[in-house]
Design an enzyme around this catalytic site. Sequence first.
Site, PDB file in Angstrom:
ATOM      1  N   CYS A 217       7.905 -33.297 -40.551  1.00 42.05           N
ATOM      2  CA  CYS A 217       8.687 -32.989 -39.649  1.00 42.05           C
ATOM      3  C   CYS A 217       9.117 -31.520 -39.756  1.00 42.05           C
ATOM      4  O   CYS A 217       9.385 -31.616 -41.624  1.00 42.05           O
ATOM      5  CB  CYS A 217       9.946 -33.346 -39.012  1.00 42.05           C
ATOM      6  SG  CYS A 217      11.513 -33.817 -40.052  1.00 42.05           S
TER       7      CYS A 217
ATOM      8  N   GLU B 296       9.219 -39.264 -44.849  1.00 45.90           N
ATOM      9  CA  GLU B 296       9.081 -38.673 -46.293  1.00 45.90           C
ATOM     10  C   GLU B 296      10.362 -38.768 -47.132  1.00 45.90           C
ATOM     11  O   GLU B 296      10.253 -38.599 -48.640  1.00 45.90           O
ATOM     12  CB  GLU B 296       8.851 -37.108 -45.871  1.00 45.90           C
ATOM     13  CG  GLU B 296       7.333 -37.313 -44.791  1.00 45.90           C
ATOM     14  CD  GLU B 296       7.357 -37.660 -43.794  1.00 45.90           C
ATOM     15  OE1 GLU B 296       6.490 -37.359 -43.030  1.00 45.90           O
ATOM     16  OE2 GLU B 296       8.438 -38.399 -43.571  1.00 45.90           O
TER      17      GLU B 296
END
Length: 156
Positions: A83, A55
């Site tokens: 996360c 990401e």
Amino acid sequence: MNHETFLKRAVTLACEGVNAGIGGPFGAVIVKDGAIIAEGQNNVTTSNDPTAHAEVTAIRKACKVLGAYQLDDCILYTSCEPCPMCLGAIYWARPKAVFYAAEHTDAAEAGFDDSFIYKEIDKPAEERTIPFYQVTLTEHLSPFQAWRNFANKKEY
């Protein structure tokens, strides 16, 4: 817009990254106006960069493509629920939506358990596994004062 198509691309990137040995099993794409503008794969182990998650890698690339530090009107598609670090990066980048395929519990079962980080956030700084200690200096607020006084700042 077919969200499944973009999620499948993120999953494909994750598998390709694993098979190429570049990092963990995570992939991400960023889409604007129905087109992919950036892709990212986890390359933590090959870059020796613990922040090189799929990401974050995709966000960095997309921001360069757009010449901006925010992803207005963009959608992030990721192979797995982000996360805590990526979640923070996503909120700073401000895409309009995030779609993910696998859940963080699926990642945990594969050896990528980040639940300890969520627990650490709620602890007082000095009680965390890695203790944090504040040392106040007489000039510790000067960077913020400089920021407030800087006439040409770009607020974000």
